[in-house]
Motif scaffolding. Structure first.
Motif: not given
Length: 324
Positions: A147-148, A214-218, A240-241
């Motif tokens: 998520a850059a 990684d802030g997106v997750g799953k 986030a995901s």
């Protein structure tokens, strides 16, 4: 009285309510601050939805800037009339004014606007601790950052460039990839039409990266492990995901004795001296021009539900602020 956004039960954006609440006077160790702008972050969504449970009813929001109106006994680093900004607990920043603990509220330099400050405190100090507190990175190392083109991501791109760190980003559109590149990413992969693991391997001549942030997750976690070089570090800092499913320690061993941590900003901010140091480091980056604030969208406080919908739908770029 101050207009304040609260939830009475967990759920969707429709649960956000704008009400008038008494503000009161600060007690020992507290301040009263009148806000000029507030920040919007994914942690607010987690709290609203119930992923991070709150005692209800509860005000929301973790980040804001404004003017200190009054200080309680024992507060020495702030005075009435000071410009200030914060990312802090407990939630309650979506409001015109509030009384709150003073320890994590930081003096704001005169040449950083209230709007800019409200957009960078949580996201900027997140980048600061990821690069310098969890596993201090060195110039020449390589990071994969998911998520850059988001608020945290664009700050991370600039921060990496200022530190001589190679940052490979991912984003969901070519336009967002261009934005990440403009902000300092060495490369950016559109994960919707390209295999980011294969791309990372190609970009690193098969070696992999030193660190994944990684802030997106799953949706990105498992594949991210395959992007790391042996002894690499996986920093999971958001969902986030959706939350990451359990991972076996044997998986980390099989993939090259990897290191894994699930971090939260507020663990690092809990110590007053460290919090103030992190904020000063962030402000220095902004004042030097190494990090430029990117406010992608602005919503008035009364449109808080629309702001949450846009954030969850990945319709935002850069940071989002709420105006009062």
């Amino acid at each position: 009285m101050a207009r304040t956004v609260i939830i009475e039960k967990a759920g969707g954006p429709e649960e956000l309510k704008l009400v008038d609440l008494d503000v009161g006077e600060p007690g020992p160790g507290e301040i009263r601050i009148r806000h000029k702008a507030c920040g919007l972050n994914f942690i607010d969504v987690y709290q609203r939805s119930g992923l991070y449970p709150l005692s209800l009813p509860h005000a929301l929001g973790m980040e804001a800037s404004g003017i200190v109106e009054a200080v309680g006994e024992g507060v020495t680093h702030l005075r009435p009339g000071d410009r200030a900004a914060y990312a802090a607990t407990p939630p309650g920043a979506y409001c015109e004014a509030r009384v709150m603990p003073a320890a994590q509220v930081c003096p704001l330099p005169d040449d950083i606007s209230f709007e800019d400050a409200a957009s960078i405190m949580l996201q900027g100090m997140t980048v600061e601790y990821l690069f310098h507190r969890v596993w201090p990175l060195e110039a020449g190392q390589t990071v994969l950052f998911h998520a850059a083109a988001g608020g945290v991501g664009l700050l991370a791109c600039q921060w990496a460039r200022s530190e001589g760190i190679t940052l490979i980003g991912t984003a969901g559109t070519d336009e967002k990839c261009r934005l990440a590149l403009e902000n300092g990413a060495s490369a950016c992969i559109n994960y919707r039409d390209r295999d980011f693991v294969a791309e990372v391997k190609a970009l690193t001549n098969g070696a992999g990266v030193d660190v994944v942030m990684d802030g997106v997750g799953k949706d990105t976690f498992t594949a991210s492990l395959d992007c790391l070089k042996p002894l690499g570090m996986m920093m999971s800092f958001g969902n986030a995901s959706g939350p990451v499913e359990p991972v076996s320690l044997l998986t980390l061993a099989a993939k090259g004795s990897l290191k894994l941590t699930r971090t939260t900003l507020f663990t690092f901010l809990a110590d007053h001296a460290r919090c103030q140091d992190m904020a000063r480091h962030l402000f220095d980056k902004v004042e030097s021009g190494a990090v430029k604030v990117n406010i992608g969208q602005t919503f008035p406080l009364e449109r808080i539900a629309d702001a949450h919908r846009a954030l969850e739908a990945r319709q935002t770029t850069g940071s989002t602020i709420l105006t009062l």
